[in-house]
Write a protein that holds these residues in place. Structure first.
Motif, PDB file in Angstrom:
ATOM      1  N   LEU A 118       0.809  -1.219   0.000  1.00 32.05           N
ATOM      2  CA  LEU A 118       0.000   0.000   0.000  1.00 32.05           C
ATOM      3  C   LEU A 118       0.843   1.270   0.000  1.00 32.05           C
ATOM      4  O   LEU A 118       0.393   2.314  -0.481  1.00 32.05           O
ATOM      5  CB  LEU A 118      -0.913   0.017   1.231  1.00 32.05           C
ATOM      6  N   THR A 119       2.029   1.207   0.578  1.00 34.20           N
ATOM      7  CA  THR A 119       2.882   2.390   0.721  1.00 34.20           C
ATOM      8  C   THR A 119       3.730   2.557  -0.526  1.00 34.20           C
ATOM      9  O   THR A 119       4.383   1.601  -0.964  1.00 34.20           O
ATOM     10  CB  THR A 119       3.798   2.233   1.950  1.00 34.20           C
ATOM     11  N   HIS A 120       3.736   3.765  -1.073  1.00 33.63           N
ATOM     12  CA  HIS A 120       4.500   4.003  -2.301  1.00 33.63           C
ATOM     13  C   HIS A 120       5.348   5.266  -2.158  1.00 33.63           C
ATOM     14  O   HIS A 120       4.876   6.385  -2.366  1.00 33.63           O
ATOM     15  CB  HIS A 120       3.559   4.081  -3.508  1.00 33.63           C
ATOM     16  N   VAL A 121       6.608   5.042  -1.780  1.00 32.52           N
ATOM     17  CA  VAL A 121       7.606   6.100  -1.608  1.00 32.52           C
ATOM     18  C   VAL A 121       8.950   5.500  -1.996  1.00 32.52           C
ATOM     19  O   VAL A 121       9.231   4.346  -1.653  1.00 32.52           O
ATOM     20  CB  VAL A 121       7.651   6.589  -0.141  1.00 32.52           C
ATOM     21  N   PRO A 122       9.802   6.238  -2.692  1.00 33.69           N
ATOM     22  CA  PRO A 122      11.101   5.672  -3.076  1.00 33.69           C
ATOM     23  C   PRO A 122      11.892   5.147  -1.872  1.00 33.69           C
ATOM     24  O   PRO A 122      11.861   5.725  -0.786  1.00 33.69           O
ATOM     25  CB  PRO A 122      11.818   6.849  -3.731  1.00 33.69           C
ATOM     26  N   ILE A 123      12.584   4.037  -2.094  1.00 33.10           N
ATOM     27  CA  ILE A 123      13.481   3.447  -1.107  1.00 33.10           C
ATOM     28  C   ILE A 123      14.896   3.906  -1.453  1.00 33.10           C
ATOM     29  O   ILE A 123      15.250   4.016  -2.628  1.00 33.10           O
ATOM     30  CB  ILE A 123      13.372   1.913  -1.124  1.00 33.10           C
ATOM     31  N   GLY A 124      15.721   4.158  -0.437  1.00 33.99           N
ATOM     32  CA  GLY A 124      17.042   4.763  -0.640  1.00 33.99           C
ATOM     33  C   GLY A 124      17.985   3.981  -1.538  1.00 33.99           C
ATOM     34  O   GLY A 124      18.782   3.159  -1.066  1.00 33.99           O
ATOM     35  N   ARG A 125      17.954   4.258  -2.823  1.00 34.73           N
ATOM     36  CA  ARG A 125      18.725   3.481  -3.783  1.00 34.73           C
ATOM     37  C   ARG A 125      20.228   3.648  -3.621  1.00 34.73           C
ATOM     38  O   ARG A 125      21.007   2.767  -3.992  1.00 34.73           O
ATOM     39  CB  ARG A 125      18.299   3.810  -5.213  1.00 34.73           C
ATOM     40  N   GLU A 126      20.659   4.777  -3.040  1.00 38.76           N
ATOM     41  CA  GLU A 126      22.094   4.998  -2.874  1.00 38.76           C
ATOM     42  C   GLU A 126      22.710   4.016  -1.874  1.00 38.76           C
ATOM     43  O   GLU A 126      23.928   3.842  -1.829  1.00 38.76           O
ATOM     44  CB  GLU A 126      22.359   6.440  -2.422  1.00 38.76           C
ATOM     45  N   LEU A 127      21.864   3.332  -1.078  1.00 35.66           N
ATOM     46  CA  LEU A 127      22.354   2.378  -0.088  1.00 35.66           C
ATOM     47  C   LEU A 127      22.293   0.930  -0.580  1.00 35.66           C
ATOM     48  O   LEU A 127      22.674   0.016   0.138  1.00 35.66           O
ATOM     49  CB  LEU A 127      21.535   2.505   1.211  1.00 35.66           C
ATOM     50  N   VAL A 128      21.813   0.717  -1.791  1.00 37.42           N
ATOM     51  CA  VAL A 128      21.629  -0.644  -2.306  1.00 37.42           C
ATOM     52  C   VAL A 128      22.922  -1.148  -2.949  1.00 37.42           C
ATOM     53  O   VAL A 128      23.529  -0.462  -3.771  1.00 37.42           O
ATOM     54  CB  VAL A 128      20.482  -0.689  -3.330  1.00 37.42           C
ATOM     55  N   ASP A 129      23.312  -2.353  -2.567  1.00 38.58           N
ATOM     56  CA  ASP A 129      24.406  -3.060  -3.232  1.00 38.58           C
ATOM     57  C   ASP A 129      23.765  -4.034  -4.215  1.00 38.58           C
ATOM     58  O   ASP A 129      23.312  -5.116  -3.839  1.00 38.58           O
ATOM     59  CB  ASP A 129      25.260  -3.805  -2.204  1.00 38.58           C
ATOM     60  N   CYS A 130      23.716  -3.632  -5.474  1.00 29.77           N
ATOM     61  CA  CYS A 130      22.994  -4.425  -6.485  1.00 29.77           C
ATOM     62  C   CYS A 130      23.596  -5.810  -6.666  1.00 29.77           C
ATOM     63  O   CYS A 130      22.899  -6.738  -7.104  1.00 29.77           O
ATOM     64  CB  CYS A 130      22.970  -3.680  -7.817  1.00 29.77           C
ATOM     65  N   SER A 131      24.862  -5.965  -6.321  1.00 29.21           N
ATOM     66  CA  SER A 131      25.493  -7.272  -6.506  1.00 29.21           C
ATOM     67  C   SER A 131      24.918  -8.331  -5.574  1.00 29.21           C
ATOM     68  O   SER A 131      25.089  -9.529  -5.796  1.00 29.21           O
ATOM     69  CB  SER A 131      27.007  -7.167  -6.281  1.00 29.21           C
ATOM     70  N   LEU A 132      24.225  -7.889  -4.524  1.00 30.12           N
ATOM     71  CA  LEU A 132      23.629  -8.826  -3.578  1.00 30.12           C
ATOM     72  C   LEU A 132      22.196  -9.184  -3.946  1.00 30.12           C
ATOM     73  O   LEU A 132      21.593 -10.053  -3.305  1.00 30.12           O
ATOM     74  CB  LEU A 132      23.652  -8.229  -2.168  1.00 30.12           C
TER      75      LEU A 132
END
Length: 601
Positions: free
Chosen positions: A548-562
């Protein structure tokens, strides 16, 4: 050196205990309705000790005292409560009952206010004290109140009608369904004392408690569909009388305790988890036959009807836009190093208020910079207020009360301009993976929240870390932000709600986290709606979650390799929907920021 104000209050309480021939007293955070959040008049623990959390208790003896909190408050209690006055103890590792079993003097008289504790609690303490030849005594007057000279009066605010077009079901229909439930149990009446149950059953709201739109009142509901509402007369408006109609008798709240005598000889349903010990004592003294059972409002209140579900989506979209504006503002102002936890919380509240529809916050905003973010239920004060420094982590857990829905969202952001450290990105991504795993879960009907909890923790466990709070709590519809009976949490410790099967229409939070003491905290929280899932060839009924909640999640903290391919697909689909919902509500730099945040990974 002890805090002089709280030392004086503790001394005054001890003198009052001696005057009442008591050797000790138990002070909870509670009111006559066993509410999670209580009015200022009931904030006895905060007044006595300085502790500002929403859950905890203290025990005062003649020569020592102790305060008890759970894992959410182990850091906060040490900041706010003087260790020279109170020992610190963690629940469930210990409890007031266990402590009293060891520390109460032989033959002691330990007092408690039967209007602030449940009967199961009182029975447990009675058993613990019996081992020392001590007794638990229900006081005629709360000794804290006797020494609290400037104690506030209960709120005089008017009760408000919650219209059927927002409630989805008329009060008459709810009372009729409750009457059927009573008949099925062979009961003549039910005592409804939980404030959110009263509000839900009668479609009324109020502003007597901060962050929860309820009004101080009780209901005795009868098997013929009628009810008695006990409420202070000054709260009642002509609109409320017209709304309730002739089938609901309005009576003075002060008449509730003596009014229990009218139930003599009748079978009365009472919920031992939600009704205080004094109600059981009053009914027993009156000669009523008590039928123990769950408050009959609890489950239907938790299962949101289509109107409530639609209202939640509208509230979430409106609230999400306000939070997005705030996160954009923080991305600009945060790196300057001039904003504080308080100024940020104030800015977020102001942006919610700009909607023109905000009625209240749904809880005190948790605005935690750096190490304060590691305090799970941190509450900022002028004494603890920190600057949001450049190149640090900021955690904000907040929500709003709107007439069409209650919101609760947590976002953890990196305040640049430098890149975040590797460990931080690893921990954040593990929390994110757990959040995604729970969001994507599909499970058979009858599954309890405790059976899903591991999904959110597995990636943290793989790294040898965990978090000391539940993963999900129920959420009300313009009611309590923490609502039962559903819960997603570890099943240990007898925690209420973990065994409740999840049912279509229930709303819960999805909020795994990680907290490094003295460094930072991470939590990602969205609200989810349990919904039926159609699976071709399925053998039985299956459920899943609509986010239900729609707000961006902090992408600068994401390690895409995981992240796995499926996790990336979830992220991209989620953010595409975030953009579709929020973009029409934003403009200018905030819209530009949103598009960057919602771009595919």
């Amino acid at each position: 050196m002890p805090n002089t104000v709280h030392a004086a209050r503790l001394s005054a309480l001890r003198a009052e205990l001696a005057a009442q021939d008591l050797d000790g007293f138990v002070i909870p955070i509670s009111d006559e309705h066993m509410s999670e959040y209580v009015g200022a008049y009931a904030q006895r623990l905060a007044w006595l000790t300085g502790f500002g959390g929403s859950a905890g208790s203290a025990v005062v003896l003649a020569d020592r005292a102790a305060i008890f909190v759970d894992g959410r408050y182990t850091l906060q209690v040490r900041d706010q409560v003087d260790g020279a006055l109170y020992e610190y103890h963690n629940v469930p590792a210990t409890s007031p009952a266990a402590w009293l079993a060891e520390q109460a003097p032989q033959g002691a008289r330990i007092g408690y206010d039967a209007w602030l504790h449940g009967r199961p609690w009182a029975q447990g303490v009675e058993r613990a004290l019996a081992e020392r030849g001590a007794v638990l005594v229900a006081v005629a007057r709360n000794p804290v109140d006797a020494v609290w000279a400037d104690r506030p009066a209960p709120s005089p605010a008017l009760a408000m009608v919650h219209p059927t077009e927002l409630a989805g079901v008329a009060s008459e229909a709810k009372r009729a369904a409750l009457a059927e439930a009573l008949a099925a149990k062979g009961a003549d009446a039910a005592v409804i004392s939980a404030l959110d149950s009263v509000a839900w059953l009668l479609n009324l709201r109020g502003s007597d408690v901060d962050c929860t739109p309820v009004t101080l009142s009780y209901v005795v509901a009868h098997a013929d569909g009628t009810a008695d509402l006990f409420i202070a007369p000054e709260k009642v408006t002509p609109d409320l009388r017209a709304h309730l109609g002739n089938a609901v008798r309005i009576r003075d709240r002060a008449d509730f305790a003596p009014g229990l005598a009218e139930l003599a000889g009748r079978r009365v349903l009472v919920d031992p988890e939600r009704a205080v010990a004094a109600i059981f004592a009053g009914l027993t003294a009156a000669g009523a036959q008590i039928v123990e059972g769950t408050d009959p409002c609890v489950l239907p209140k938790a299962i949101k009807n289509p109107v409530e579900q639609s209202g939640h989506r509208a509230a979430q979209a409106r609230d999400g836009a306000a939070v997005a504006r705030f996160l954009h503002w923080l991305s600009v102002e945060g790196p300057k190093g001039k904003e504080t936890e308080i100024s940020a919380a104030d800015q977020l509240q102001a942006m919610r208020a700009e909607t023109g529809l905000l009625r209240d916050l749904s809880f005190d905003t948790i605005s935690g910079a750096g190490p304060n973010g590691a305090i799970v239920h941190y509450r900022v004060s002028p004494e603890t207020n920190r600057v949001i420094a450049a190149n640090s982590v900021y955690l904000v857990d907040s929500g709003g009360q709107y007439q069409d829905g209650t919101t609760d969202i947590t976002r953890t952001v990196w305040v640049g301009p430098d890149a975040p450290p590797t460990e931080l990105r690893d921990r954040f991504t593990r929390v994110l993976k757990g959040h995604i795993a729970l969001a994507r879960a599909v499970f058979p009907a009858g599954t309890a929240g405790s059976q899903l909890d591991t999904l959110a923790r597995q990636y943290l466990w793989a790294a040898g870390v965990d978090y000391a709070h539940g993963t999900g709590h129920g959420v009300g519809s313009f009611l309590s932000v923490h609502e039962g009976p559903q819960r997603i949490a570890k099943a240990s410790g007898g925690q209420a709600g973990t065994g409740q099967p999840l049912m279509a229409g229930m709303i819960l939070s999805n909020e795994p986290g990680y907290y490094k003491t003295g460094a930072y905290g991470i939590r990602i929280e969205n609200l989810v709606l349990v919904e039926a899932r159609a699976i071709p060839g399925a053998e039985g009924d299956y459920l899943g979650f609509e986010t239900l909640t729609h707000v961006p999640i902090g992408r600068e903290l994401v390690d895409c390799s995981l992240l796995t391919r499926d996790e990336v697909a979830w992220w991209n689909a989620y953010h595409a929907k975030v953009e579709s919902i929020l973009a029409p509500q934003l403009s200018g730099p905030a819209l530009d920021w949103l598009k960057v945040q919602c771009a595919p990974l």
